[in-house]
Motif scaffolding. Structure first.
Motif, PDB file in Angstrom:
ATOM      1  N   ARG A 205       0.834  -1.220   0.000  1.00 50.40           N
ATOM      2  CA  ARG A 205       0.000   0.000   0.000  1.00 50.40           C
ATOM      3  C   ARG A 205       0.860   1.258   0.000  1.00 50.40           C
ATOM      4  O   ARG A 205       0.390   2.346  -0.308  1.00 50.40           O
ATOM      5  CB  ARG A 205      -0.853   0.053   1.274  1.00 50.40           C
ATOM      6  N   ALA A 206       2.117   1.097   0.389  1.00 55.99           N
ATOM      7  CA  ALA A 206       2.962   2.276   0.642  1.00 55.99           C
ATOM      8  C   ALA A 206       3.436   2.931  -0.652  1.00 55.99           C
ATOM      9  O   ALA A 206       3.703   2.248  -1.646  1.00 55.99           O
ATOM     10  CB  ALA A 206       4.174   1.853   1.468  1.00 55.99           C
ATOM     11  N   VAL A 207       3.528   4.253  -0.620  1.00 57.41           N
ATOM     12  CA  VAL A 207       4.124   5.001  -1.730  1.00 57.41           C
ATOM     13  C   VAL A 207       5.639   4.991  -1.519  1.00 57.41           C
ATOM     14  O   VAL A 207       6.127   5.370  -0.459  1.00 57.41           O
ATOM     15  CB  VAL A 207       3.588   6.449  -1.755  1.00 57.41           C
ATOM     16  N   SER A 208       6.372   4.534  -2.530  1.00 63.01           N
ATOM     17  CA  SER A 208       7.834   4.469  -2.417  1.00 63.01           C
ATOM     18  C   SER A 208       8.445   5.806  -2.850  1.00 63.01           C
ATOM     19  O   SER A 208       7.983   6.426  -3.807  1.00 63.01           O
ATOM     20  CB  SER A 208       8.365   3.351  -3.318  1.00 63.01           C
ATOM     21  N   PRO A 209       9.532   6.213  -2.188  1.00 63.42           N
ATOM     22  CA  PRO A 209      10.214   7.444  -2.612  1.00 63.42           C
ATOM     23  C   PRO A 209      11.172   7.234  -3.793  1.00 63.42           C
ATOM     24  O   PRO A 209      11.798   8.194  -4.262  1.00 63.42           O
ATOM     25  CB  PRO A 209      11.019   7.827  -1.355  1.00 63.42           C
ATOM     26  N   ASP A 210      11.299   5.993  -4.303  1.00 63.09           N
ATOM     27  CA  ASP A 210      12.429   5.721  -5.215  1.00 63.09           C
ATOM     28  C   ASP A 210      12.318   6.394  -6.587  1.00 63.09           C
ATOM     29  O   ASP A 210      13.340   6.799  -7.152  1.00 63.09           O
ATOM     30  CB  ASP A 210      12.624   4.200  -5.375  1.00 63.09           C
ATOM     31  N   VAL A 211      11.086   6.512  -7.158  1.00 63.72           N
ATOM     32  CA  VAL A 211      10.995   7.203  -8.459  1.00 63.72           C
ATOM     33  C   VAL A 211      11.514   8.629  -8.297  1.00 63.72           C
ATOM     34  O   VAL A 211      12.339   9.112  -9.094  1.00 63.72           O
ATOM     35  CB  VAL A 211       9.540   7.219  -9.003  1.00 63.72           C
ATOM     36  N   GLU A 212      11.064   9.297  -7.238  1.00 65.28           N
ATOM     37  CA  GLU A 212      11.482  10.694  -7.033  1.00 65.28           C
ATOM     38  C   GLU A 212      12.982  10.791  -6.724  1.00 65.28           C
ATOM     39  O   GLU A 212      13.665  11.696  -7.208  1.00 65.28           O
ATOM     40  CB  GLU A 212      10.655  11.329  -5.906  1.00 65.28           C
ATOM     41  N   ARG A 213      13.496   9.829  -5.957  1.00 60.08           N
ATOM     42  CA  ARG A 213      14.935   9.845  -5.643  1.00 60.08           C
ATOM     43  C   ARG A 213      15.766   9.739  -6.914  1.00 60.08           C
ATOM     44  O   ARG A 213      16.778  10.403  -7.060  1.00 60.08           O
ATOM     45  CB  ARG A 213      15.284   8.657  -4.743  1.00 60.08           C
ATOM     46  N   VAL A 214      15.341   8.859  -7.825  1.00 68.03           N
ATOM     47  CA  VAL A 214      16.145   8.634  -9.039  1.00 68.03           C
ATOM     48  C   VAL A 214      15.912   9.745 -10.063  1.00 68.03           C
ATOM     49  O   VAL A 214      16.867  10.235 -10.684  1.00 68.03           O
ATOM     50  CB  VAL A 214      15.812   7.263  -9.673  1.00 68.03           C
ATOM     51  N   LEU A 215      14.660  10.163 -10.244  1.00 71.18           N
ATOM     52  CA  LEU A 215      14.346  11.098 -11.341  1.00 71.18           C
ATOM     53  C   LEU A 215      14.329  12.559 -10.899  1.00 71.18           C
ATOM     54  O   LEU A 215      14.281  13.461 -11.750  1.00 71.18           O
ATOM     55  CB  LEU A 215      12.987  10.740 -11.977  1.00 71.18           C
ATOM     56  N   GLY A 216      14.302  12.793  -9.570  1.00 74.69           N
ATOM     57  CA  GLY A 216      14.281  14.178  -9.104  1.00 74.69           C
ATOM     58  C   GLY A 216      12.952  14.862  -9.324  1.00 74.69           C
ATOM     59  O   GLY A 216      12.856  16.090  -9.324  1.00 74.69           O
ATOM     60  N   ARG A 217      11.903  14.091  -9.515  1.00 71.91           N
ATOM     61  CA  ARG A 217      10.535  14.627  -9.627  1.00 71.91           C
ATOM     62  C   ARG A 217       9.562  13.561  -9.147  1.00 71.91           C
ATOM     63  O   ARG A 217       9.905  12.377  -9.107  1.00 71.91           O
ATOM     64  CB  ARG A 217      10.209  15.021 -11.081  1.00 71.91           C
ATOM     65  N   ALA A 218       8.357  14.002  -8.793  1.00 73.02           N
ATOM     66  CA  ALA A 218       7.358  13.056  -8.290  1.00 73.02           C
ATOM     67  C   ALA A 218       6.935  12.098  -9.409  1.00 73.02           C
ATOM     68  O   ALA A 218       6.997  12.453 -10.596  1.00 73.02           O
ATOM     69  CB  ALA A 218       6.139  13.822  -7.784  1.00 73.02           C
ATOM     70  N   PRO A 219       6.507  10.870  -9.043  1.00 74.11           N
ATOM     71  CA  PRO A 219       5.964   9.978 -10.070  1.00 74.11           C
ATOM     72  C   PRO A 219       4.692  10.545 -10.677  1.00 74.11           C
ATOM     73  O   PRO A 219       3.988  11.334 -10.063  1.00 74.11           O
ATOM     74  CB  PRO A 219       5.676   8.684  -9.310  1.00 74.11           C
ATOM     75  N   ARG A 220       4.413  10.110 -11.917  1.00 73.17           N
ATOM     76  CA  ARG A 220       3.191  10.567 -12.588  1.00 73.17           C
ATOM     77  C   ARG A 220       1.969   9.893 -11.948  1.00 73.17           C
ATOM     78  O   ARG A 220       2.044   8.744 -11.514  1.00 73.17           O
ATOM     79  CB  ARG A 220       3.221  10.211 -14.068  1.00 73.17           C
ATOM     80  N   SER A 221       0.839  10.609 -11.971  1.00 71.75           N
ATOM     81  CA  SER A 221      -0.399  10.087 -11.371  1.00 71.75           C
ATOM     82  C   SER A 221      -1.139   9.167 -12.352  1.00 71.75           C
ATOM     83  O   SER A 221      -0.883   9.203 -13.574  1.00 71.75           O
ATOM     84  CB  SER A 221      -1.319  11.247 -11.003  1.00 71.75           C
ATOM     85  N   PHE A 222      -2.105   8.402 -11.828  1.00 72.46           N
ATOM     86  CA  PHE A 222      -2.941   7.586 -12.723  1.00 72.46           C
ATOM     87  C   PHE A 222      -3.723   8.485 -13.682  1.00 72.46           C
ATOM     88  O   PHE A 222      -3.882   8.150 -14.871  1.00 72.46           O
ATOM     89  CB  PHE A 222      -3.912   6.695 -11.934  1.00 72.46           C
ATOM     90  N   ALA A 223      -4.194   9.632 -13.182  1.00 74.77           N
ATOM     91  CA  ALA A 223      -4.967  10.549 -14.053  1.00 74.77           C
ATOM     92  C   ALA A 223      -4.110  11.012 -15.234  1.00 74.77           C
ATOM     93  O   ALA A 223      -4.609  11.141 -16.364  1.00 74.77           O
ATOM     94  CB  ALA A 223      -5.457  11.746 -13.243  1.00 74.77           C
TER      95      ALA A 223
END
Ligand SMILES: NC(=O)c1ccc[n+]([C@@H]2O[C@H](COP(=O)([O-])OP(=O)(O)OC[C@H]3O[C@@H](n4cnc5c(N)ncnc54)[C@H](OP(=O)(O)O)[C@@H]3O)[C@@H](O)[C@H]2O)c1
Length: 271
Positions: free
Chosen positions: A242-260
């Motif tokens: 259920r948890a949101v991982s910080p790894d996309v943001e850590r690697v890319l320097g931006r928040a992950p894209r949303s489902f919308a």
């Protein structure tokens, strides 16, 4: 040169495009001939027949590897013999959270770790693109059916998985890392259907399936152990799932894209 297996898939297609746009030399691998972007070479291989990878990795220094076939040691040995020094594996979150159900990705992860290559393991949760299973029913009857209507999971955009893969294949600081990849927030199946309705500009009716109905549908396309593991994740997720991982943001320097965001970019599939 970077060799991308699964080049026709949701992640591989994006990865080939991203790497080619960044000026990398890319070979796109699939089992059957497939269209590739200008400047990209297509090579054929079937990972269930490891020998077929021999020609496909010729001249490569990095490999994006899919979990397919039963002999990851043979695949990795052939890759190393062909000159590959770095491998990025597309595994699954389930390899960490439910290893008994996800034995296949676990076996590939173990093989990658002992391969002697520089490695990075990607463990994505469910893909936003799994909603494409609704494409036909939404196009024809504006209906989406799924079990566990109100259980939310932070599914990930395959384009984000591809960007993280591109960073791991071409950048520094990713060797020996295992990244958990999720989206920015938990979204329920009912909310996904509504987001697709917003994207296409017409409401989508949500029909909740029973666990048994969903199981029967999934058994048509997946092995039983994977069906059970997937149903357990969808219906009764562990805190780690259920948890949101910080790894996309850590690697890319931006928040992950949303489902919308995914739904807006893929609206044509549902019209
Ligand atoms: N979907 C999810 O929610 C999810 C979540 C976590 C991890 N994953 C992992 O991500 C991967 C892709 O999933 P997806 O849903 O994006 O599927 P997908 O778009 O259908 O992609 C599957 C890709 O795998 C290739 N492939 C399949 N068997 C192969 C074989 N024997 N040899 C070579 N290539 C083979 C296919 O290529 P050709 O058929 O063109 O040869 C295709 O490019 C899977 O390995 C899955 O374990 C998926």
């Amino acid at each position: 040169m970077i060799v991308v297996t699964g080049a026709t898939g949701n992640v591989g297609r994006e990865l080939v495009r991203t790497l080619a746009a960044a000026g990398e030399k890319v070979a796109a691998v699939s089992r059957t001939p497939a269209p590739v972007p200008y400047g990209v070479e297509h090579r054929r291989a079937d990972l269930t027949a490891p020998g077929s990878l021999r020609g496909a990795v010729d001249g490569a220094d990095a490999l994006f590897l899919l979990v397919a076939g039963d002999d990851p040691d043979a695949l990795l040995g052939l890759a190393a013999a062909g000159g590959v020094r770095r491998v990025v594996l597309l595994s699954s979150q389930g390899a960490g959270t439910r290893p008994e159900a996800y034995r296949h990705p676990v076996a590939f992860e173990d093989a990658v770790r002992r391969s002697g290559l520089e490695w990075t393991i990607l463990r994505p949760g469910g893909f936003d693109s799994n909603a494409l299973a609704w494409a036909e029913s939404i196009r024809t009857s504006r209906t989406a059916a799924a079990p566990f209507a109100d259980v939310g999971l932070p599914s990930v955009d395959p384009a984000d998985v591809a960007e993280v893969a591109a960073a791991a294949l071409t950048g520094t600081g990713h060797t020996g890392r295992t990244y958990e990849l999720t989206g920015p927030a938990a979204v329920t199946p009912r909310q996904r259907a509504a987001a697709i309705g917003d994207a296409v500009g017409a409401p989508v009716r949500f029909a909740e399936q029973s666990r048994e109905e969903a199981r029967a549908r999934m058994l048509e396309v997946m092995p039983e152990a994977v069906v059970e593991g997937t149903l357990a994740i969808l219906g009764d997720p562990l805190p780690a799932e259920r948890a949101v991982s910080p790894d996309v943001e850590r690697v890319l320097g931006r928040a992950p894209r949303s489902f919308a965001d995914w739904a807006a970019r893929n609206a044509a599939a549902f019209r």
